[in-house]
Write an enzyme that holds these catalytic residues in place. Sequence first.
Site, PDB file in Angstrom:
ATOM      1  N   ASP A  97      15.003  13.285  40.558  1.00 27.08           N
ATOM      2  CA  ASP A  97      13.886  14.188  40.831  1.00 27.08           C
ATOM      3  C   ASP A  97      13.687  15.268  39.776  1.00 27.08           C
ATOM      4  O   ASP A  97      13.078  16.300  40.045  1.00 27.08           O
ATOM      5  CB  ASP A  97      14.097  14.867  42.191  1.00 27.08           C
ATOM      6  CG  ASP A  97      15.397  15.669  42.262  1.00 27.08           C
ATOM      7  OD1 ASP A  97      16.051  15.852  41.213  1.00 27.08           O
ATOM      8  OD2 ASP A  97      15.753  16.119  43.369  1.00 27.08           O
ATOM      9  N   GLU A 119      18.083   6.258  42.707  1.00 25.12           N
ATOM     10  CA  GLU A 119      18.042   7.296  43.750  1.00 25.12           C
ATOM     11  C   GLU A 119      16.602   7.534  44.191  1.00 25.12           C
ATOM     12  O   GLU A 119      16.083   8.640  44.213  1.00 25.12           O
ATOM     13  CB  GLU A 119      18.703   8.599  43.274  1.00 25.12           C
ATOM     14  CG  GLU A 119      19.061   9.525  44.441  1.00 25.12           C
ATOM     15  CD  GLU A 119      19.646  10.857  43.987  1.00 25.12           C
ATOM     16  OE1 GLU A 119      20.885  10.996  44.061  1.00 25.12           O
ATOM     17  OE2 GLU A 119      18.870  11.740  43.576  1.00 25.12           O
ATOM     18  N   GLU A 133      11.331  19.612  42.419  1.00 27.10           N
ATOM     19  CA  GLU A 133      11.988  18.302  42.518  1.00 27.10           C
ATOM     20  C   GLU A 133      11.313  17.343  43.491  1.00 27.10           C
ATOM     21  O   GLU A 133      11.233  16.136  43.234  1.00 27.10           O
ATOM     22  CB  GLU A 133      13.466  18.481  42.900  1.00 27.10           C
ATOM     23  CG  GLU A 133      14.331  19.047  41.796  1.00 27.10           C
ATOM     24  CD  GLU A 133      14.311  20.564  41.706  1.00 27.10           C
ATOM     25  OE1 GLU A 133      14.997  21.118  40.826  1.00 27.10           O
ATOM     26  OE2 GLU A 133      13.613  21.206  42.532  1.00 27.10           O
ATOM     27  N   HIS A 214      21.875  27.430  42.813  1.00 22.67           N
ATOM     28  CA  HIS A 214      20.981  27.564  41.670  1.00 22.67           C
ATOM     29  C   HIS A 214      19.511  27.313  41.991  1.00 22.67           C
ATOM     30  O   HIS A 214      18.647  27.532  41.162  1.00 22.67           O
ATOM     31  CB  HIS A 214      21.384  26.587  40.567  1.00 22.67           C
ATOM     32  CG  HIS A 214      21.120  25.152  40.917  1.00 22.67           C
ATOM     33  ND1 HIS A 214      21.951  24.430  41.742  1.00 22.67           N
ATOM     34  CD2 HIS A 214      20.105  24.315  40.579  1.00 22.67           C
ATOM     35  CE1 HIS A 214      21.471  23.207  41.882  1.00 22.67           C
ATOM     36  NE2 HIS A 214      20.347  23.110  41.193  1.00 22.67           N
ATOM     37  N   ARG A 216      15.658  27.072  42.669  1.00 23.52           N
ATOM     38  CA  ARG A 216      14.575  28.016  42.421  1.00 23.52           C
ATOM     39  C   ARG A 216      14.067  28.659  43.702  1.00 23.52           C
ATOM     40  O   ARG A 216      13.716  29.829  43.732  1.00 23.52           O
ATOM     41  CB  ARG A 216      13.394  27.314  41.722  1.00 23.52           C
ATOM     42  CG  ARG A 216      13.590  27.062  40.248  1.00 23.52           C
ATOM     43  CD  ARG A 216      12.309  26.474  39.649  1.00 23.52           C
ATOM     44  NE  ARG A 216      12.443  26.197  38.223  1.00 23.52           N
ATOM     45  CZ  ARG A 216      12.922  25.054  37.733  1.00 23.52           C
ATOM     46  NH1 ARG A 216      13.310  24.100  38.559  1.00 23.52           N
ATOM     47  NH2 ARG A 216      13.011  24.873  36.426  1.00 23.52           N
ATOM     48  N   HIS A 246      25.887  29.749  38.071  1.00 21.63           N
ATOM     49  CA  HIS A 246      24.896  29.105  37.211  1.00 21.63           C
ATOM     50  C   HIS A 246      24.415  30.085  36.139  1.00 21.63           C
ATOM     51  O   HIS A 246      24.357  31.302  36.359  1.00 21.63           O
ATOM     52  CB  HIS A 246      23.713  28.633  38.067  1.00 21.63           C
ATOM     53  CG  HIS A 246      22.841  27.613  37.418  1.00 21.63           C
ATOM     54  ND1 HIS A 246      21.816  27.951  36.555  1.00 21.63           N
ATOM     55  CD2 HIS A 246      22.827  26.266  37.494  1.00 21.63           C
ATOM     56  CE1 HIS A 246      21.211  26.851  36.134  1.00 21.63           C
ATOM     57  NE2 HIS A 246      21.809  25.810  36.692  1.00 21.63           N
TER      58      HIS A 246
END
Length: 372
Positions: A97, A119, A133, A214, A216, A246
């Site tokens: 993604d 995936e 994603e 991490h 967003r 991160h």
Amino acid sequence: MKKILIVFGTRPEAIKMAPVVKEFKKCEQDFETKVCVTAQHREMLDQVLSFFNICPDFDLNLMKPNQNLYSLTGDIINGMKPVLEEFKPDIVLVHGDTTTSSAAALAAFYSGAKVGHVEAGLRTYNKLAPFPEELNRQLTGRIADYHFAPTSKSQNNLLQEKTDASSIMVTGNTVIDALIESVEIVNKVHDNDDINRLKELIDPKKKLIVVTGHRRENHGQGFLNICDALNTIAKTEHVQVIYPVHLNPNVQKPVYSILGDNPNIHLIDPLPYEAFIWLMDKAYLIVTDSGGVQEEAPSLGKPVLVMRDTTERPEAVEAGTVILVGTDKNKIADEAMNLIENTERYNKMSQLHNPYGDGKASQRIVDFLLKN
């Protein structure tokens, strides 16, 4: 002989595609296989390439300071053009993604190559969670000719979207292939500087909680809540928290300002893959917003608290190996403390079956493409 181009750009993709690369390389009589990295992530990507001994045939080296989704997407499409023109692959394999996945798939489509999506079929059906994603994955799914779904639920998502059933193969997740190989390698390592530093850091008398974060969508208030919850958990005397932080400044700033003075919380630099696998194996509990960790940790018998409101990996929630806690500081702290104090519940959760596969996903992908 079919020409296969395997494309990835981030550390998670590299981990999950490494066993795919190795499986195709075993079949030199049937496939000419080349690897292209975009280096959407650079340093973290290189660590994984080194660990799995993969040398890319093409390296776009696109990572820039403060890169954004607009420029990155355009750079990947433009960077893929000469690679596709030189190698002329029959099939381009992308993963999951990321921006690399969707942009490379689009470039492959423009070139006339077929696209295989490893995936495939994971969905939240909320295009803002995870961002970007979820939409990256859906775009890649619309472009792809072959869909390698990790679970039957992922397969069903694709079928509901009118994807041709003959183009879908349920494989399990390649991250389990990578994990099985990695644990074997790490257990044979006796002189690794990163692992040695972790050994010195860990207090064997305390229950170790490993944290990663991490996403967003958690930037801002979400991370403030997460940090408050970790401070609450770390007040418990017999608990130790290790948090590889991160590199994103939107993560670093709140984490270090809120947690930096807590003696029970150790904030460390991001770990190489092998050291992180070792650390997960030593953990009592894992608190994360990572998709890959949701898949890996149950194979190590580690319960997971997922700091997201939705997940494209509902199989783990249904199997009971992970618990969704979002960024609600009370829920994170309460669920963590319950697993720390309730031994019976912890043992039951840690012994549940991992729904993501048996370590043979990469072999199934190769077998499928031998026949198609």
